[in-house]
Design a protein around this motif. Structure first.
Motif, PDB file in Angstrom:
ATOM      1  N   THR A  80      17.376   5.850   0.896  1.00 40.77           N
ATOM      2  CA  THR A  80      16.846   6.342  -0.369  1.00 40.77           C
ATOM      3  C   THR A  80      16.210   5.221  -1.179  1.00 40.77           C
ATOM      4  N   ILE A  81      16.631   3.989  -0.952  1.00 45.85           N
ATOM      5  CA  ILE A  81      16.038   2.846  -1.649  1.00 45.85           C
ATOM      6  C   ILE A  81      14.854   2.276  -0.874  1.00 45.85           C
ATOM      7  N   ILE A  82      15.070   2.023   0.415  1.00 43.80           N
ATOM      8  CA  ILE A  82      14.033   1.382   1.231  1.00 43.80           C
ATOM      9  C   ILE A  82      12.874   2.340   1.507  1.00 43.80           C
ATOM     10  N   GLY A  83      13.176   3.588   1.818  1.00 44.43           N
ATOM     11  CA  GLY A  83      12.145   4.555   2.156  1.00 44.43           C
ATOM     12  C   GLY A  83      11.116   4.767   1.052  1.00 44.43           C
ATOM     13  N   PRO A  84      11.537   5.142  -0.159  1.00 44.88           N
ATOM     14  CA  PRO A  84      10.564   5.322  -1.241  1.00 44.88           C
ATOM     15  C   PRO A  84       9.815   4.043  -1.606  1.00 44.88           C
ATOM     16  N   ALA A  85      10.493   2.888  -1.519  1.00 47.55           N
ATOM     17  CA  ALA A  85       9.814   1.623  -1.835  1.00 47.55           C
ATOM     18  C   ALA A  85       8.684   1.354  -0.841  1.00 47.55           C
ATOM     19  N   ALA A  86       8.963   1.542   0.459  1.00 47.79           N
ATOM     20  CA  ALA A  86       7.924   1.341   1.480  1.00 47.79           C
ATOM     21  C   ALA A  86       6.825   2.378   1.340  1.00 47.79           C
ATOM     22  N   MET A  87       7.217   3.616   1.083  1.00 50.11           N
ATOM     23  CA  MET A  87       6.222   4.675   0.901  1.00 50.11           C
ATOM     24  C   MET A  87       5.304   4.367  -0.272  1.00 50.11           C
ATOM     25  N   LEU A  88       5.881   3.924  -1.390  1.00 51.20           N
ATOM     26  CA  LEU A  88       5.077   3.646  -2.577  1.00 51.20           C
ATOM     27  C   LEU A  88       4.075   2.525  -2.318  1.00 51.20           C
ATOM     28  N   LEU A  89       4.509   1.475  -1.646  1.00 49.99           N
ATOM     29  CA  LEU A  89       3.635   0.336  -1.385  1.00 49.99           C
ATOM     30  C   LEU A  89       2.440   0.737  -0.526  1.00 49.99           C
ATOM     31  N   PHE A  90       2.705   1.328   0.633  1.00 46.81           N
ATOM     32  CA  PHE A  90       1.633   1.621   1.583  1.00 46.81           C
ATOM     33  C   PHE A  90       0.801   2.837   1.156  1.00 46.81           C
ATOM     34  N   THR A  91       1.442   3.847   0.622  1.00 47.57           N
ATOM     35  CA  THR A  91       0.705   5.035   0.208  1.00 47.57           C
ATOM     36  C   THR A  91      -0.200   4.740  -0.976  1.00 47.57           C
ATOM     37  N   SER A  92       0.287   3.935  -1.930  1.00 46.22           N
ATOM     38  CA  SER A  92      -0.540   3.600  -3.094  1.00 46.22           C
ATOM     39  C   SER A  92      -1.737   2.744  -2.690  1.00 46.22           C
ATOM     40  N   MET A  93      -1.547   1.818  -1.756  1.00 49.27           N
ATOM     41  CA  MET A  93      -2.679   1.014  -1.293  1.00 49.27           C
ATOM     42  C   MET A  93      -3.704   1.873  -0.564  1.00 49.27           C
ATOM     43  N   ALA A  94      -3.225   2.826   0.249  1.00 48.86           N
ATOM     44  CA  ALA A  94      -4.148   3.729   0.936  1.00 48.86           C
ATOM     45  C   ALA A  94      -4.897   4.600  -0.068  1.00 48.86           C
ATOM     46  N   ALA A  95      -4.196   5.053  -1.108  1.00 54.01           N
ATOM     47  CA  ALA A  95      -4.839   5.872  -2.134  1.00 54.01           C
ATOM     48  C   ALA A  95      -5.909   5.075  -2.872  1.00 54.01           C
ATOM     49  N   TYR A  96      -5.615   3.810  -3.149  1.00 50.56           N
ATOM     50  CA  TYR A  96      -6.602   2.960  -3.825  1.00 50.56           C
ATOM     51  C   TYR A  96      -7.854   2.777  -2.969  1.00 50.56           C
ATOM     52  N   VAL A  97      -7.652   2.561  -1.680  1.00 52.28           N
ATOM     53  CA  VAL A  97      -8.787   2.373  -0.779  1.00 52.28           C
ATOM     54  C   VAL A  97      -9.670   3.619  -0.759  1.00 52.28           C
ATOM     55  N   LEU A  98      -9.048   4.804  -0.799  1.00 51.15           N
ATOM     56  CA  LEU A  98      -9.816   6.040  -0.742  1.00 51.15           C
ATOM     57  C   LEU A  98     -10.592   6.321  -2.029  1.00 51.15           C
ATOM     58  N   THR A  99     -10.321   5.569  -3.083  1.00 50.49           N
ATOM     59  CA  THR A  99     -11.093   5.727  -4.319  1.00 50.49           C
ATOM     60  C   THR A  99     -12.335   4.848  -4.335  1.00 50.49           C
ATOM     61  N   ARG A 100     -12.473   3.972  -3.325  1.00 58.35           N
ATOM     62  CA  ARG A 100     -13.613   3.061  -3.283  1.00 58.35           C
ATOM     63  C   ARG A 100     -14.819   3.755  -2.659  1.00 58.35           C
ATOM     64  N   ALA A 101     -15.807   4.051  -3.460  1.00 52.72           N
ATOM     65  CA  ALA A 101     -17.014   4.730  -2.967  1.00 52.72           C
ATOM     66  C   ALA A 101     -17.791   3.864  -1.985  1.00 52.72           C
TER      67      ALA A 101
END
Length: 292
Positions: A80-101
């Motif tokens: 519950t600690i490691i899973g959400p932390a890893a998800m937040l790091l990688f998912t947020s970076m992927a989301a940021y990349v997808l905002t780059r036109a």
């Protein structure tokens, strides 16, 4: 104006009363479970109880005396600690990349990720893949498959797109690259939506037991608390089974009180964490609804 004011008052009173009834109906099962787990079985007469009868902690002592419960608590807390932390790091970076036109093929990647929300490979191909990657029977099988969450990615991407572009332009003019831009500018501004997705993922990680049943059935040291509860509800059906596990006082504990105690242990952590994240959770859910 007077009639509207009276009508509004009546409407508000009805809403308060309605929500109060809903609140009571939702709280009664939790109160019942807690009261039952704290009661002495010999004093139970059946029916609904809202207060413990013959207060005792024997069921909780028995639960924590079971090594499987302690191990399950450790595994559940860790994922519950490691899973959400890893998800937040990688998912947020992927989301940021997808905002780059300016990203080549960005439209294709957006559609590719959204496609996975509607179609999946299924359980058997997923199991074969985990076996091919040697993740079965390991703790990482709880973490790696959930590192990227497309649903959370869409939420974060929408939130980032709603942020003022002037902040990014100013950072770029000061010489910031994409890593500095994301971690110094974007990341701190996304705390509301991060709180929402972390709460989503934390509840999912804490409550999950199907992945344990599929991938780690042969590894008791990797059983989660939810899976221990699942086994308990299926296996403990008589006082004789509790006696085999070391219970000698018949009147001090029953299978039902033991089940209730483990249920409380399982539900209580998330119930305690949720109020602290509620305001961020609500704000994060409204992402993209108001812009400008």
């Amino acid at each position: 104006m007077k009639e509207r004011s009276v009508g509004g008052t009546i409407f508000d009173s009805f809403n308060y009363l309605f929500m109060l009834v809903i609140l009571v109906l939702m709280l009664i099962p939790f109160v019942y479970i807690i009261s039952y787990s704290l009661s002495t079985p010999s004093m139970m007469k059946g029916g609904l109880i809202l207060f413990p009868k013959g207060f005792t902690l024997d069921s909780y002592k028995k639960a924590f005396d079971d090594p499987a419960v302690l191990s399950g608590v450790f595994i559940s807390v860790a994922r519950t600690i490691i899973g959400p932390a890893a998800m937040l790091l990688f998912t947020s970076m992927a989301a940021y990349v997808l905002t780059r036109a300016e990203l080549i093929g960005v439209k294709f990647f957006r559609k590719f990720f959204v496609f996975t929300l509607y179609f999946s490979s299924g359980m058997i191909p997923m199991y074969l893949l985990m076996g091919y990657l040697n993740l079965t029977g390991t703790f990482l099988v709880y973490i790696l498959p959930a590192v990227i969450s497309v649903f959370n990615m869409v939420l974060i991407k929408t939130y980032i797109e709603a942020l003022p572009r002037e902040l990014e332009e100013a950072a770029v003019m000061d010489g910031a690259n994409h890593f500095l831009l994301f971690f110094k500018i974007i990341f701190p501004l996304c705390m509301p939506v991060f709180a929402a997705v972390v709460l989503f993922d934390s509840v999912n990680q804490w409550n999950s037991f199907i992945d344990t049943q599929i991938y780690n059935t042969m590894s008791p040291n990797l059983y989660t608390l939810q899976y221990v509860l699942y086994n308990t509800l299926n296996q403990i059906n008589s006082l004789e089974q509790l006696k085999v596990q070391g219970q000698t006082e018949i009147g001090a504990l029953t299978p039902q009180t033991f089940k209730m105690a483990i249920t409380v242990i399982t539900v209580l952590p998330i119930a305690c964490v949720y109020p602290f994240l509620q305001r961020y959770f609500i704000k994060g859910l409204l992402v993209g609804s108001i812009k400008g």
